[in-house]
Design a protein around this motif. Structure first.
Motif: not given
Length: 443
Positions: A221, A224-225, A228-229, A339-341, A346
């Protein structure tokens, strides 16, 4: 961190000592309050001696329990030394994480501590002090002593069972199987595996290791965060169980949009990636699906050493390795992709494939057991069993291992009958690869 604490001997005994001190202080106070209100029928079952008798009983309990505790620790240390020298140092976690051992030590130390704590509250009536005998507290000490005696008998029985190599291998097998089922999803029936994950660009940002040691866990997590950021794709090409060296890359990151990272983004991404990866002084089964095979292979190699010369144990260990490999063959062993949303890739996490795991289980036993027909036969049977549980796209590593087995066997000075048997087994592996299982003839 939680897995590391569970593998330590001290947490549960320490908790037992704390609870014993609390009970040793609280129960005598309760005794003082209810001493004159205890029903007569209950008094017959409580400690009925005077202050001197209470002191004698508590002193005897404390003295004997500390001796028993020392004996228990000594037996545990001897067991650890036996497991380390005769089987594998990687098996030590199996003993230190044994809840039975931890609970027994906690019971002994708690009984010793409780008896000492209650002993300080017993008053004989000297020096103008009112005599006080905590009947309930002394009775509880007696019951704890009986429980400790029973615990000692059960502990000795448990220990004699645990030091058997068959029990050790079964424990390793069970722990590895649990890890496999917890971490790896079942393989899709269509087989063929997922598509190839994205490759890092030539100018990708290296993600260096911050703390050396074995990679024990990856915080998916957090990775992934961070990806994305930063608008990035992260690749971690070291899997749990790998040895990491400070400053060397454990992966790479590159921008999803193609725009270069800003200096702040680069710094932040490197820091967050390093924080998401946990390292330790030893491998654990928390996220390491290959750790069980590593332990079983260690047992096999040790059994085949000239100082031990125990091919039967090696064959049994290979049987457990075969069972784990067949289970792994039904699991998704490809790289884990997050994967992201928007369903864009990612994070890519590398994991060992079937070829890596098969090499781990077979390479060393084949090298050290090259002159032992029983070991060669069991390796051939392992390949046959694995071939039966795999699909055609998983066959190349099995074929390569079979070729290596044939080459190794051909170089050995074995009896002609042993060569014939190995040839037959190799042919059975080939038939299993095409979905045909042959049965040995009944003489």
């Amino acid at each position: 961190m939680g897995d590391t604490v569970r593998a330590q001997l001290w947490p549960l005994p320490t908790l037992g000592v704390v609870l014993a001190v609390t009970a040793g202080v609280g129960l005598p106070r309760l005794d003082a309050r209810i001493q004159h209100d205890i029903p007569p029928w209950l008094t017959d079952y409580l400690f009925g001696g005077g202050a001197d008798a209470a002191r004698t009983v508590l002193e005897a309990i404390a003295g004997s329990l500390i001796s028993v505790t020392a004996l228990t620790f000594s037996l545990t240390v001897v067991t650890l030394q036996l497991a380390s020298s005769q089987f594998s140092p990687r098996l030590l976690r199996t003993f230190t994480a044994d809840r039975y051992v931890q609970t027994t030590l906690a019971l002994f130390l708690a009984t010793f501590t409780y008896a000492l704590t209650v002993l300080r509250t017993v008053r004989t009536g000297d020096d103008e002090k009112v005599m006080f005998v905590p009947q309930v507290s002394v009775t509880v000490a007696f019951l704890l002593t009986l429980a400790s005696v029973l615990g000692l008998v059960l502990f000795l029985s448990h220990l004699t069972r645990e030091i058997r190599v068959e029990t050790m291998m079964q424990s390793v097998h069970s722990a590895a199987n649990h890890t496999i089922h917890r971490l790896l999803p079942e393989r899709a029936p269509a087989a063929g595996g997922p598509g190839a994950p994205p490759e890092p660009s030539a100018d990708a940002l290296p993600l260096p290791v911050r703390k050396p040691g074995f990679l024990t866990a990856v915080d998916e997590e957090a990775l992934l965060e961070a990806a994305v950021e930063a608008g990035a794709v992260l690749l971690i090409d070291r899997h749990p169980g790998s040895s990491l060296i400070t400053g060397t890359p454990m992966g790479a990151a590159w921008p999803l949009s193609g725009e270069p990272f800003s200096p702040e983004t680069r710094t932040d991404l490197v820091r967050k990636a390093a924080e998401a990866v946990s390292t330790g002084a030893e491998r654990t089964e928390a996220q390491d699906v290959a750790f069980g095979l590593r332990q079983l292979t260690d047992i096999t190699a040790k059994a085949l050493s000239p100082g031990v010369n125990d091919p039967t144990t090696a064959v049994h260990a290979l049987s457990h390795s075969s069972a784990l490999l067949c289970e792994l063959a039904h699991r998704d062993l490809g790289p884990r992709v997050l994967h992201d949303d928007h369903h864009r890739v990612r994070v890519v996490l590398q994991r060992p494939d079937l070829g890596n795991l098969l090499d781990l289980a077979v390479a060393q036993p084949l090298r050290y057991g090259a002159g032992e027909p029983a070991v060669l036969n069991r390796i051939a049977m392992l390949l046959r069993e694995l071939a039966w549980n795999t699909t055609p796209d998983q066959h190349p590593p099995i074929v390569a291992a079979l070729d290596r087995l044939r080459t190794t066997a051909a170089d050995q000075d074995l009896h002609a009958a042993e060569h014939v048997r190995l040839t037959e087994l190799a042919q059975q592996v080939e038939k299993a690869l095409v979905g045909h299982w042959t049965f040995d003839r009944v003489p």
